[in-house]
Design a protein around this motif. Structure first.
Motif, short mmCIF file in Angstrom:
data_model
loop_
_atom_site.label_atom_id
_atom_site.label_comp_id
_atom_site.label_asym_id
_atom_site.label_seq_id
_atom_site.Cartn_x
_atom_site.Cartn_y
_atom_site.Cartn_z
N LEU A 148 7.95 91.44 66.96
CA LEU A 148 7.38 92.45 67.86
C LEU A 148 7.55 93.87 67.34
CD1 LEU A 148 8.56 90.99 71.29
CD2 LEU A 148 6.28 90.88 70.29
N PHE A 149 8.61 94.11 66.55
CA PHE A 149 8.85 95.47 66.05
C PHE A 149 7.94 95.83 64.88
CE2 PHE A 149 13.02 94.19 67.89
CZ PHE A 149 13.03 95.08 68.94
N SER A 150 7.05 94.92 64.52
CA SER A 150 6.11 95.19 63.44
C SER A 150 4.68 95.20 63.94
CB SER A 150 6.27 94.13 62.33
OG SER A 150 7.57 94.11 61.83
N ASP A 157 -2.07 92.69 69.29
CA ASP A 157 -1.27 91.60 68.73
C ASP A 157 0.12 91.56 69.35
OD1 ASP A 157 -3.23 90.64 67.05
OD2 ASP A 157 -2.61 91.88 65.34
N HIS A 158 0.71 92.75 69.56
CA HIS A 158 2.02 92.81 70.19
C HIS A 158 2.01 92.15 71.56
CE1 HIS A 158 5.04 94.79 72.79
NE2 HIS A 158 5.81 94.75 71.72
N THR A 159 0.98 92.42 72.35
CA THR A 159 0.86 91.84 73.69
C THR A 159 0.75 90.32 73.62
OG1 THR A 159 -0.30 93.86 74.36
CG2 THR A 159 -0.43 91.97 75.85
N ARG A 160 -0.06 89.84 72.68
CA ARG A 160 -0.26 88.39 72.53
C ARG A 160 1.04 87.68 72.15
NH1 ARG A 160 -0.74 85.97 67.81
NH2 ARG A 160 -1.30 87.91 66.74
N VAL A 161 1.76 88.21 71.18
CA VAL A 161 2.99 87.55 70.72
C VAL A 161 4.09 87.68 71.76
CG1 VAL A 161 4.77 87.57 68.94
CG2 VAL A 161 2.36 87.85 68.30
N ARG A 162 4.20 88.83 72.37
CA ARG A 162 5.22 89.03 73.40
C ARG A 162 5.04 88.06 74.56
NH1 ARG A 162 8.04 94.27 75.40
NH2 ARG A 162 8.52 93.87 77.57
N HIS A 163 3.79 87.81 74.92
CA HIS A 163 3.50 86.92 76.05
C HIS A 163 4.02 85.51 75.80
CE1 HIS A 163 1.41 85.52 79.62
NE2 HIS A 163 0.85 84.56 78.92
N ALA A 164 4.13 85.11 74.54
CA ALA A 164 4.58 83.75 74.22
C ALA A 164 6.02 83.51 74.69
CB ALA A 164 4.48 83.51 72.72
N ARG A 224 4.68 82.20 61.32
CA ARG A 224 5.35 83.41 60.83
C ARG A 224 5.74 84.31 62.01
NH1 ARG A 224 5.00 85.29 55.59
NH2 ARG A 224 4.85 87.43 56.37
N GLU A 225 4.85 84.42 62.98
CA GLU A 225 5.16 85.23 64.16
C GLU A 225 6.26 84.59 64.99
OE1 GLU A 225 0.71 87.22 64.73
OE2 GLU A 225 1.22 85.34 65.74
N LEU A 226 6.27 83.26 65.07
CA LEU A 226 7.32 82.56 65.78
C LEU A 226 8.69 82.90 65.17
CD1 LEU A 226 7.26 78.71 66.58
CD2 LEU A 226 9.33 79.89 65.87
N THR A 285 12.12 85.13 66.58
CA THR A 285 13.52 84.70 66.60
C THR A 285 14.40 85.71 65.88
OG1 THR A 285 13.32 83.34 64.58
CG2 THR A 285 12.86 82.26 66.70
N ALA A 286 13.86 86.36 64.83
CA ALA A 286 14.63 87.40 64.14
C ALA A 286 14.84 88.61 65.05
CB ALA A 286 13.91 87.82 62.86
N ASP A 287 13.82 88.95 65.84
CA ASP A 287 13.99 90.04 66.81
C ASP A 287 15.10 89.72 67.80
OD1 ASP A 287 11.91 91.40 65.63
OD2 ASP A 287 10.41 90.77 67.10
N LEU A 288 15.11 88.47 68.27
CA LEU A 288 16.14 88.07 69.24
C LEU A 288 17.53 88.13 68.64
CD1 LEU A 288 14.26 85.04 70.85
CD2 LEU A 288 14.85 87.18 71.98
N LEU A 289 17.62 87.89 67.32
CA LEU A 289 18.91 87.94 66.66
C LEU A 289 19.56 89.31 66.82
CD1 LEU A 289 20.95 86.54 64.68
CD2 LEU A 289 19.62 87.54 62.82
N GLY A 290 18.76 90.37 66.60
CA GLY A 290 19.31 91.72 66.71
C GLY A 290 19.36 92.23 68.13
N ALA A 291 18.21 92.15 68.82
CA ALA A 291 18.11 92.72 70.16
C ALA A 291 18.77 91.83 71.21
CB ALA A 291 16.64 92.94 70.52
#
Length: 397
Positions: free
Chosen positions: A84-86, A91-98, A222-224, A228-234
């Motif tokens: 999400l930070f990229s 696209d951000h809205t689509r991926v975040r919704h998942a 890749r987005e999936l 998970t990498a975002d969740l690792l930090g945030a």
């Protein structure tokens, strides 16, 4: 860029502790200033509450433009990824919704008792071992790690190495090679988890993301993995830092700790004031790039210019808060910026708030006489990190 004086060197030199750097006080009444990070292009720096809100919510500032740019940054390697930070909308809205349904207020409310059980178990163990204790080792590292790993469906025996990966990846002192190696190890681990969910789906966040990828075509693999990498930090690195700093602030403001003990109904407001008061991030968020000329903070930010926002400075802006250096759990005023603003507002804000509220609800009444077990001035603060936290927090009660 518009003509300015020689850029300021940024981040400002470390002062130790949680006080924001006094240099910010010089900037609140000046136009937007240019800064020079250790690496990458020069940038504009926003420190005022109103300017930061504009940058974070104005669609004329985007993240995607950082791709291909020499990003202003604190460490050699530029941040890359597919999370999400990229991304910018849509696209951000689509991926975040998942993933968003796992972080709604209702879903987090249902999770509250489970988190309370985890927290009580950790505090039981700390009490049984007796004082003194390192609150980080005993509580603030394991609790957020357990919570986010539980959401993702990771087994308990993996929690310690997941924390170690995140700790290294968020470091400003690790080399680019070290960060890359730890990130690769985490990605390999998550790829294994994805394959396991394909063979045997569960009732967890990782299964939801796999289904959004395989069945719905909503996100790519890749987005999936980027999510998970975002969740690792945030998801837990920053929460660990905040929980540690929160207790430190309360222990060094005994009047406010006493007020919270006498009036437990003040816990929600105390959490919000702690989030405003504590500079959880030592530097800035990722740069936003102007997609056209924008008037901001008394200057024209030209199309293509990067802007950095100093969240901790915005949370201490005297134009937004009366006596911002005073810690007051009954404070009223505008919302803090710790969770961001606009499209990139923290998806896990409800979860983080709940963990912090549960911690104060359980810790404050249970451990009477809680105090630092060492002199305040002897605490060692983590050097040159993206987040602001002591190395350990020894406490007694």
């Amino acid at each position: 860029m518009s003509e300015q004086n020689e850029p300021l060197s940024f981040p400002f030199e470390e002062t130790g502790g949680i006080a924001i750097h006094p240099r910010y006080a010089e900037l609140y009444d000046k136009p937007l200033v240019r800064v020079r990070m250790p690496y990458g292009d020069d940038a504009w720096l926003a420190t005022r509450h109103a300017d930061i809100r504009q940058v974070l919510s104005d669609p004329r500032f985007g993240i995607v433009a950082t791709r291909g740019q020499d990003q202003p940054r604190a460490r050699p390697g530029a941040r890359v990824g597919d999370g999400l930070f990229s991304m910018d909308p849509p696209d951000h809205t689509r991926v975040r919704h998942a993933a968003a349904r796992h972080f709604t207020a209702r879903r987090i409310h249902l999770l509250r008792e489970r988190v309370r059980e985890m927290a009580e178990g950790l505090l039981d163990a700390m009490a049984a071992a007796g004082p003194p204790a390192d609150f980080m080792t005993a509580y603030t590292i394991p609790l957020p790690t357990m919570v986010i790993c539980d959401l993702l469906g990771m087994p308990p025996e993996d929690h310690e190495r997941v924390w170690a990966w995140g700790h290294s990846i968020m470091s400003n002192t690790a080399t680019a090679e070290e960060v890359g190696a730890h990130f690769a190890a985490f990605m390999a681990y998550m790829k294994d988890g994805v394959e396991q969910r394909r063979r045997s789906p569960g009732d967890d966040l990782l299964t939801t993301l796999v289904q959004a990828c395989d069945e719905d075509g909503q996100i790519t693999e890749r987005e999936l993995l980027g999510l998970t990498a975002d969740l690792l930090g945030a998801g837990f690195i920053t929460t660990t830092s905040e929980l540690t700093d929160f207790l430190y602030v309360l222990l060094t403001h005994p009047d406010q700790l006493g007020l919270l003990r006498d009036k437990p109904e003040l816990v929600p407001g105390a959490v919000e004031e702690l989030m405003r008061f504590v500079p959880a991030l030592t530097a800035t968020s990722l740069p936003r790039y102007a997609t056209e000329d924008v008037e901001l903070g008394g200057v024209t930010v030209a199309a293509g210019d990067p802007v950095l926002v100093a969240i901790s400075a915005g949370n201490h802006d005297p134009h937004a808060y009366d006596d911002p250096g005073r810690f007051d759990i009954r404070r009223e005023g505008p919302a803090h910026l710790t969770f961001g603003h606009g499209a990139h507002y923290c998806m896990g804000s409800h979860l983080a708030r709940m963990e912090m509220q549960v911690t104060l609800e359980l810790l404050v009444p249970r451990f009477s006489g809680i105090r630092l077990a060492v002199p305040d001035e002897t605490l060692r603060w983590q050097p040159s990190r993206l987040i602001n936290c002591p190395e350990e927090l020894p406490i007694a009660w």
